[in-house]
Motif scaffolding. Sequence first.
Motif, mmCIF file in Angstrom:
data_model
loop_
_atom_site.group_PDB
_atom_site.id
_atom_site.type_symbol
_atom_site.label_atom_id
_atom_site.label_comp_id
_atom_site.label_asym_id
_atom_site.label_seq_id
_atom_site.Cartn_x
_atom_site.Cartn_y
_atom_site.Cartn_z
ATOM 1 N N ASN A 1 -69.411 20.819 81.301
ATOM 2 C CA ASN A 1 -69.673 20.551 79.885
ATOM 3 C C ASN A 1 -68.552 19.762 79.223
ATOM 4 O OD1 ASN A 1 -72.244 21.872 79.610
ATOM 5 N ND2 ASN A 1 -71.161 23.825 79.806
ATOM 6 N N LYS A 2 -67.694 19.133 80.042
ATOM 7 C CA LYS A 2 -66.594 18.345 79.497
ATOM 8 C C LYS A 2 -66.717 16.898 79.963
ATOM 9 C CE LYS A 2 -63.367 22.240 79.209
ATOM 10 N NZ LYS A 2 -62.037 22.761 79.615
ATOM 11 N N PRO A 3 -66.386 15.945 79.109
ATOM 12 C CA PRO A 3 -66.545 14.532 79.486
ATOM 13 C C PRO A 3 -65.577 14.108 80.577
ATOM 14 C CG PRO A 3 -65.460 14.717 77.355
ATOM 15 C CD PRO A 3 -65.905 16.097 77.720
ATOM 16 N N LEU A 4 -66.067 13.261 81.467
ATOM 17 C CA LEU A 4 -65.235 12.625 82.475
ATOM 18 C C LEU A 4 -64.851 11.262 81.907
ATOM 19 C CD1 LEU A 4 -64.280 13.111 85.472
ATOM 20 C CD2 LEU A 4 -66.229 11.706 86.144
ATOM 21 N N ASN A 5 -63.604 11.106 81.535
ATOM 22 C CA ASN A 5 -63.193 9.935 80.758
ATOM 23 C C ASN A 5 -62.809 8.728 81.600
ATOM 24 O OD1 ASN A 5 -63.460 11.205 78.175
ATOM 25 N ND2 ASN A 5 -61.615 12.366 78.639
ATOM 26 N N PHE A 6 -62.491 8.969 82.871
ATOM 27 C CA PHE A 6 -62.047 7.864 83.707
ATOM 28 C C PHE A 6 -62.896 7.813 84.977
ATOM 29 C CE2 PHE A 6 -58.599 9.088 80.928
ATOM 30 C CZ PHE A 6 -58.229 7.865 80.397
ATOM 31 N N CYS A 7 -62.288 7.598 86.142
ATOM 32 C CA CYS A 7 -63.032 7.328 87.377
ATOM 33 C C CYS A 7 -63.943 6.116 87.158
ATOM 34 C CB CYS A 7 -63.843 8.539 87.837
ATOM 35 S SG CYS A 7 -62.812 9.919 88.407
ATOM 36 N N ALA A 8 -64.653 5.708 88.188
ATOM 37 C CA ALA A 8 -65.464 4.491 88.093
ATOM 38 C C ALA A 8 -66.710 4.703 87.256
ATOM 39 C CB ALA A 8 -65.855 4.020 89.490
ATOM 40 N N TRP A 9 -67.176 5.948 87.162
ATOM 41 C CA TRP A 9 -68.467 6.193 86.517
ATOM 42 C C TRP A 9 -68.472 5.819 85.047
ATOM 43 C CZ3 TRP A 9 -70.728 6.120 90.676
ATOM 44 C CH2 TRP A 9 -70.469 6.971 91.751
ATOM 45 N N ARG A 10 -67.307 5.731 84.404
ATOM 46 C CA ARG A 10 -67.307 5.464 82.969
ATOM 47 C C ARG A 10 -67.880 4.088 82.637
ATOM 48 N NH1 ARG A 10 -61.989 3.849 84.193
ATOM 49 N NH2 ARG A 10 -61.236 2.047 83.031
ATOM 50 N N SER A 11 -67.872 3.187 83.609
ATOM 51 C CA SER A 11 -68.412 1.844 83.368
ATOM 52 C C SER A 11 -69.823 1.675 83.928
ATOM 53 C CB SER A 11 -67.491 0.792 84.002
ATOM 54 O OG SER A 11 -67.397 0.995 85.402
ATOM 55 N N ASP A 12 -70.408 2.766 84.404
ATOM 56 C CA ASP A 12 -71.740 2.702 84.977
ATOM 57 C C ASP A 12 -72.765 2.421 83.879
ATOM 58 O OD1 ASP A 12 -73.646 2.990 87.082
ATOM 59 O OD2 ASP A 12 -74.194 4.933 86.238
ATOM 60 N N LYS A 13 -73.688 1.500 84.142
ATOM 61 C CA LYS A 13 -74.731 1.222 83.171
ATOM 62 C C LYS A 13 -76.037 0.946 83.906
ATOM 63 C CE LYS A 13 -73.908 -3.783 82.469
ATOM 64 N NZ LYS A 13 -72.977 -4.000 83.571
ATOM 65 N N ASN A 14 -77.139 1.236 83.236
ATOM 66 C CA ASN A 14 -78.459 1.060 83.812
ATOM 67 C C ASN A 14 -79.419 0.553 82.749
ATOM 68 O OD1 ASN A 14 -77.256 3.850 85.010
ATOM 69 N ND2 ASN A 14 -78.240 2.683 86.632
ATOM 70 N N TYR A 15 -80.458 -0.132 83.200
ATOM 71 C CA TYR A 15 -81.560 -0.446 82.292
ATOM 72 C C TYR A 15 -82.329 0.842 82.018
ATOM 73 C CZ TYR A 15 -80.980 -5.446 83.281
ATOM 74 O OH TYR A 15 -80.500 -6.726 83.394
#
Length: 269
Positions: A124-138
Amino acid sequence: MHSFEKNRKNLTALIITYNEIGYIEKCIESILFADEIIVVDSYSTDGTYEYLVNHPRVKVIQKTFENFTNQKAFALAQASYDWILFNDADEIVTNPLRKEIENVLYSKNTASAYWFYKKFMFKNKPLNFCAWRSDKNYRLFKKSKVKFTTSRIVHETLEVEGKTAIFKEKLIHYSYKDYNDYKGKMLSYGRFKAKEDYLNDKQFSYLCLLIKPIWKFSYHFLIRLGFLDTKKGFIVSYLAALGENERYIELRKLQATPTPVFNYKHVEV
């Protein structure tokens, strides 16, 4: 409420599910503004189907899971309206994001498809870094202007006719429930990627088996500053590398088998 409600374009919300009880409820609640909600369920066993079939706003269809692209393409074919909102079962549309979506539905000049960035949640806490923060999808698009590419069976990709745009607000993505659940997702992802590699005639190499998992961990934990997420960042980076390791182990098995049989269950990644 918008003053010219009759000019609003109708919206179909689509979801594919497998054993998402505890998450699907909040997802559905966040998209009730859609005019139609269709869920394609892969024969869930945890109460997900029972919840959906009893929901007054949801049309649920059960279909055996083959791969992500086929399942989502099937769901897309069921939609009554041209404008589509495609959510994962563990994603939440916030009120500010809903307003952005509604603005598009009321607008005359729109793109064909819209990228959504995500805010990944570690429990329940945000993951602020790692690669996933820039993940985007249509996630929002016109059905008449897109199709799923046939070359991908996991992390499916849309081919879009026309211009695209990016929303400012982010989806809330509850991807990491607990260690074993996320480990299962990453291993499943690795096996799907191996199948994709096999079908695209990519050859196994021991060099990739050695280097790729190390690179994946380094990319998440060092290059994309996952270490600033401390323990959370290490766990996510390690499991991403574990999934990459599984990918090449599975590819080696597939290429060593004369007639491999693919029987991978639906696990959201």
